[in-house]
Scaffold this active site. Structure first.
Site, mmCIF file in Angstrom:
data_model
loop_
_atom_site.group_PDB
_atom_site.id
_atom_site.type_symbol
_atom_site.label_atom_id
_atom_site.label_comp_id
_atom_site.label_asym_id
_atom_site.label_seq_id
_atom_site.Cartn_x
_atom_site.Cartn_y
_atom_site.Cartn_z
ATOM 1 N N GLY A 46 0.838 -1.200 0.000
ATOM 2 C CA GLY A 46 0.000 0.000 0.000
ATOM 3 C C GLY A 46 0.866 1.240 0.000
ATOM 4 O O GLY A 46 2.011 1.208 0.472
ATOM 5 N N GLN A 51 3.310 9.941 0.989
ATOM 6 C CA GLN A 51 4.589 9.223 1.092
ATOM 7 C C GLN A 51 5.528 9.518 -0.074
ATOM 8 O O GLN A 51 6.730 9.250 0.019
ATOM 9 C CB GLN A 51 4.342 7.715 1.172
ATOM 10 C CG GLN A 51 3.614 7.314 2.439
ATOM 11 C CD GLN A 51 3.505 5.822 2.531
ATOM 12 O OE1 GLN A 51 2.557 5.231 2.049
ATOM 13 N NE2 GLN A 51 4.507 5.178 3.128
ATOM 14 N N CYS A 93 5.802 0.332 7.799
ATOM 15 C CA CYS A 93 5.489 1.408 6.851
ATOM 16 C C CYS A 93 6.765 1.795 6.126
ATOM 17 O O CYS A 93 7.816 1.929 6.760
ATOM 18 C CB CYS A 93 4.935 2.605 7.624
ATOM 19 S SG CYS A 93 4.570 4.021 6.582
ATOM 20 N N LEU A 94 6.648 1.991 4.813
ATOM 21 C CA LEU A 94 7.819 2.383 4.021
ATOM 22 C C LEU A 94 8.372 3.735 4.480
ATOM 23 O O LEU A 94 9.539 4.030 4.269
ATOM 24 C CB LEU A 94 7.447 2.449 2.534
ATOM 25 C CG LEU A 94 7.027 1.108 1.896
ATOM 26 C CD1 LEU A 94 6.427 1.336 0.520
ATOM 27 C CD2 LEU A 94 8.200 0.147 1.826
ATOM 28 N N HIS A 135 -4.496 1.894 7.301
ATOM 29 C CA HIS A 135 -3.145 2.459 7.339
ATOM 30 C C HIS A 135 -2.999 3.593 6.310
ATOM 31 O O HIS A 135 -2.474 4.664 6.627
ATOM 32 C CB HIS A 135 -2.149 1.321 7.069
ATOM 33 C CG HIS A 135 -0.716 1.708 7.110
ATOM 34 N ND1 HIS A 135 0.157 1.258 8.088
ATOM 35 C CD2 HIS A 135 0.026 2.497 6.302
ATOM 36 C CE1 HIS A 135 1.362 1.768 7.867
ATOM 37 N NE2 HIS A 135 1.311 2.521 6.782
ATOM 38 N N GLU A 136 -3.506 3.355 5.089
ATOM 39 C CA GLU A 136 -3.336 4.363 4.025
ATOM 40 C C GLU A 136 -4.260 5.571 4.240
ATOM 41 O O GLU A 136 -3.867 6.710 3.951
ATOM 42 C CB GLU A 136 -3.570 3.739 2.640
ATOM 43 C CG GLU A 136 -2.694 2.532 2.298
ATOM 44 C CD GLU A 136 -1.220 2.694 2.600
ATOM 45 O OE1 GLU A 136 -0.711 3.827 2.573
ATOM 46 O OE2 GLU A 136 -0.566 1.675 2.897
ATOM 47 N N HIS A 139 -2.682 7.768 6.593
ATOM 48 C CA HIS A 139 -1.636 8.583 5.952
ATOM 49 C C HIS A 139 -2.212 9.875 5.371
ATOM 50 O O HIS A 139 -1.624 10.940 5.526
ATOM 51 C CB HIS A 139 -0.968 7.818 4.802
ATOM 52 C CG HIS A 139 0.247 7.032 5.198
ATOM 53 N ND1 HIS A 139 1.338 7.586 5.815
ATOM 54 C CD2 HIS A 139 0.551 5.717 5.020
ATOM 55 C CE1 HIS A 139 2.261 6.644 6.017
ATOM 56 N NE2 HIS A 139 1.801 5.500 5.553
#
Ligand code: NI
Length: 171
Positions: A46, A51, A93-94, A135-136, A139
């Site tokens: 995702g 990001q 998370c990236l 999660h997204e 963000h």
């Protein structure tokens, strides 16, 4: 440069709410294409526009990481219609490299958004897919998964992240 740089903890765009997408123009189409490529290259399941330093309400999700084209989801202005239940599982998370912690999320979500053709989509998700949506969408609201940790744990994680970044390892 279709694969974009993923920004990490401390970058201001990650810590503020993103703006709704008003029009599906070339900028949004390019951003969506690049986000899919960036997510697959990472690799990740995702990605949210902040990001890649774009303050727009746009997310990409693909549990197959590019293996199954029908599993790719690109959603503009996603929002929850319903959330139910509870599930605890490990997340990473990236944008928060090296940190994996258990997070409590709804077990089931109903998400509404718009696809790249401007068509409204309603998606029901459970398990990992529900978790990725949560999660997204966090963000695009300027929230990282570590915000869900206990105050003590969060303070420790943030301290370690700052230390890594100061030593130049947090890229
Ligand atoms: Ni993330």
């Amino acid at each position: 440069m279709p694969v974009r740089k993923i920004v990490t903890f401390g970058h201001p765009v990650l810590h503020r709410a993103a703006f709704p997408v008003r029009e599906i123009d070339d900028e949004i189409l390019d951003l969506a294409r690049d986000m899919v490529l960036t997510m697959h290259a990472a690799p990740g399941i995702g990605l949210a526009a902040p990001q890649v330093a774009a303050g727009k309400r746009l997310i990409t999700v693909d549990l197959s990481v590019g293996e199954k084209p029908d599993e790719l989801i690109v959603l503009i202005n996603p929002e929850f219609l319903e959330t139910d239940g509870e599930a605890i599982s490990e997340e990473g998370c990236l944008s928060v490299p090296g940190v994996h912690e258990n997070v409590k999320r709804p077990a089931r979500v109903l998400v509404k958004g718009i696809d790249l053709k401007g068509k409204e989509k309603v998606i029901e998700a459970r398990g990992i897919l529900a978790r990725v949506f949560c999660h997204e969408i966090d963000h695009i609201n300027g929230r990282l998964f570590i915000e869900h940790l206990s105050p003590l744990k969060k303070a420790l994680v943030k301290k370690n992240l700052k230390k890594t970044q100061e030593s130049g390892g947090g890229e």
